[in-house]
Structure formats: C-alpha cells, structure tokens
Design a protein around this motif. Structure first.
Motif, mmCIF file in Angstrom:
data_model
loop_
_atom_site.group_PDB
_atom_site.id
_atom_site.type_symbol
_atom_site.label_atom_id
_atom_site.label_comp_id
_atom_site.label_asym_id
_atom_site.label_seq_id
_atom_site.Cartn_x
_atom_site.Cartn_y
_atom_site.Cartn_z
ATOM 1 N N ARG A 47 29.212 -17.307 -19.545
ATOM 2 C CA ARG A 47 30.042 -16.344 -20.268
ATOM 3 C C ARG A 47 29.317 -15.018 -20.513
ATOM 4 N NH1 ARG A 47 33.849 -19.284 -24.748
ATOM 5 N NH2 ARG A 47 34.615 -20.946 -23.412
ATOM 6 N N GLY A 48 28.087 -14.916 -20.003
ATOM 7 C CA GLY A 48 27.389 -13.634 -20.083
ATOM 8 C C GLY A 48 26.323 -13.544 -21.154
ATOM 9 N N PHE A 49 26.124 -14.634 -21.904
ATOM 10 C CA PHE A 49 25.065 -14.590 -22.920
ATOM 11 C C PHE A 49 23.700 -14.730 -22.253
ATOM 12 C CE2 PHE A 49 28.748 -16.030 -25.453
ATOM 13 C CZ PHE A 49 28.726 -15.038 -26.430
ATOM 14 N N ARG A 50 22.748 -13.929 -22.734
ATOM 15 C CA ARG A 50 21.400 -13.924 -22.154
ATOM 16 C C ARG A 50 20.310 -14.058 -23.207
ATOM 17 N NH1 ARG A 50 24.160 -14.806 -18.640
ATOM 18 N NH2 ARG A 50 24.416 -13.788 -16.631
ATOM 19 N N LYS A 88 16.542 -15.250 -23.150
ATOM 20 C CA LYS A 88 15.510 -14.844 -24.100
ATOM 21 C C LYS A 88 15.789 -15.584 -25.400
ATOM 22 C CE LYS A 88 14.141 -10.743 -21.938
ATOM 23 N NZ LYS A 88 14.019 -9.291 -21.910
ATOM 24 N N VAL A 89 14.721 -15.952 -26.084
ATOM 25 C CA VAL A 89 14.846 -16.763 -27.287
ATOM 26 C C VAL A 89 14.039 -16.123 -28.411
ATOM 27 C CG1 VAL A 89 14.203 -18.990 -28.275
ATOM 28 C CG2 VAL A 89 15.209 -18.913 -26.006
ATOM 29 N N LEU A 90 14.610 -16.086 -29.604
ATOM 30 C CA LEU A 90 13.895 -15.545 -30.761
ATOM 31 C C LEU A 90 14.198 -16.404 -31.984
ATOM 32 C CD1 LEU A 90 13.408 -11.871 -31.736
ATOM 33 C CD2 LEU A 90 14.378 -13.407 -33.451
ATOM 34 N N LEU A 91 13.186 -16.604 -32.821
ATOM 35 C CA LEU A 91 13.344 -17.378 -34.053
ATOM 36 C C LEU A 91 13.569 -16.427 -35.220
ATOM 37 C CD1 LEU A 91 10.280 -19.741 -33.479
ATOM 38 C CD2 LEU A 91 12.675 -20.233 -32.929
ATOM 39 N N MET A 151 14.196 -6.365 -30.241
ATOM 40 C CA MET A 151 12.940 -6.977 -29.788
ATOM 41 C C MET A 151 13.112 -7.674 -28.438
ATOM 42 S SD MET A 151 11.480 -8.576 -33.371
ATOM 43 C CE MET A 151 10.275 -9.684 -32.660
ATOM 44 N N MET A 152 14.293 -8.256 -28.215
ATOM 45 C CA MET A 152 14.527 -8.975 -26.952
ATOM 46 C C MET A 152 14.958 -8.043 -25.831
ATOM 47 S SD MET A 152 16.142 -12.653 -28.083
ATOM 48 C CE MET A 152 17.405 -12.065 -29.196
ATOM 49 N N GLY A 153 15.311 -6.822 -26.181
ATOM 50 C CA GLY A 153 15.706 -5.856 -25.154
ATOM 51 C C GLY A 153 17.008 -6.213 -24.462
ATOM 52 N N VAL A 154 17.944 -6.759 -25.237
ATOM 53 C CA VAL A 154 19.247 -7.138 -24.679
ATOM 54 C C VAL A 154 20.346 -6.375 -25.410
ATOM 55 C CG1 VAL A 154 18.523 -9.441 -23.952
ATOM 56 C CG2 VAL A 154 19.364 -9.081 -26.293
#
Ligand SMILES: [Mg+2]
Length: 171
Positions: free
Chosen positions: A25-28, A62-65, A103-106
């Motif tokens: 669905r386009g989530f990155r 990309k993953v962020l907490l 921070m994730m650049g998305v």
C-alpha cells in the motif's frame, strides 16, 4: 474528538500485522511504540522483537522507536536492535512524530505508527496526520493495566467498532 482517537487499522499484536500488505500500500517507514506493543512494560528486547525488526528492515522498511519512557529504558530495549529512537516523546504531542518522519527521511504518507494506546500512540499519530495500527497491548488482562485509561479506551473502541466495522487489514 472520537475520530481523533480512531486508528487506521486494528491488529491483534505487532506480530500479527501483514507488513507485506502495508508495503504494497506504499508504506515504507514504521514508528513503533515499545512498552506493551513490542514487549511487556520495561522488558528487554525478545528474540521475537529482534526478528521482527530485522525482517522489516530486510523488507525495505525504515524503523524507528518512539517512546514516552526514559533514555535509559529505550537504550535497554534497543541495545540489540540498533534502531533510531526518540525517548521522552510526550505523546500525543505531534512534535516527536514529525521529528521521527524527518529522521527517517520519508514522507508522512509513507509512514505508519504501531502502538497499544489510543490516548497517546494513536491520538499523536492522528495529530501528526500519520496512519496507524492499534494493537492489543501485551499483558492484556494482567495486573498493571492503567485502570481508567484502559476503561475509557474500551468504551471508545466499542464505539469505533460499531461505526466502522472493517478496519482490520484484510489478509
Ligand atoms: Mg505502549
């Protein structure tokens, strides 16, 4: 007000989400709450959590907490995971969510938040105009649940479910 508490999707847990479908669905990018979303409150990272986050990065996410907890707590969880993180996030303030996206650049539209609390995780996502997945908190039914807030959450959830029946990600 209720609509601001409404998640985009529901799932039984962070480990039951169809991430390939989200990718389709386009989530990155994924913003994860830690406590009661990935592990019980205050717990170290489990092999299950480590595997999930590794696999997601392999898939191209990309993953962020994002945590309201202290730096020490987040570092404790993150020491085997090595994800970027924000601590003391002050959810539901949208500020940390916007910083996370940066921070994730998305793009915001590519980002989805995963969390176990409507009044912090999901409300914050909506304020930051991000999609979200609400998961049932780890430890449901066990001691330590946050009395009135969970009760209020259950009432809101019942309302949302009546209004919108098909929020689950179809598998
Ligand atoms: Mg939580």
């Amino acid at each position: 007000m209720i609509s601001r508490l409404c998640p985009t999707f529901f799932a039984d847990s962070a480990y039951d989400i169809d991430y390939a479908k989200l990718y389709g669905r386009g989530f990155r990018a994924l913003i994860f709450d830690i406590d009661n979303t990935l592990v019980p409150h205050g717990a170290d990272a489990t092999p299950q959590a480590e595997d999930l986050l590794r696999n997601l990065r392999t898939m191209g996410f990309k993953v962020l907490l994002l945590s309201d907890n202290s730096r020490a707590r987040v570092r404790q969880f993150n020491h085997s995971i090595h994800a970027p993180y924000i601590y003391d996030a002050h959810k539901p303030s949208p500020r940390a969510y916007k910083k996370a996206v940066q921070m994730m650049g998305v793009k915001p539209a590519e980002t989805i938040v995963v969390g176990d609390q409507l009044f912090t995780d999901i409300l914050g996502a909506n304020r930051a105009r991000l999609a979200s997945v609400f998961v049932i908190y780890i430890g449901y039914g066990q001691p330590g649940w946050k009395g009135w807030r969970r009760l209020a959450e259950n009432i809101v959830l019942a309302f949302i479910r009546r209004k919108r029946r098909n929020l689950n990600i179809p598998s």
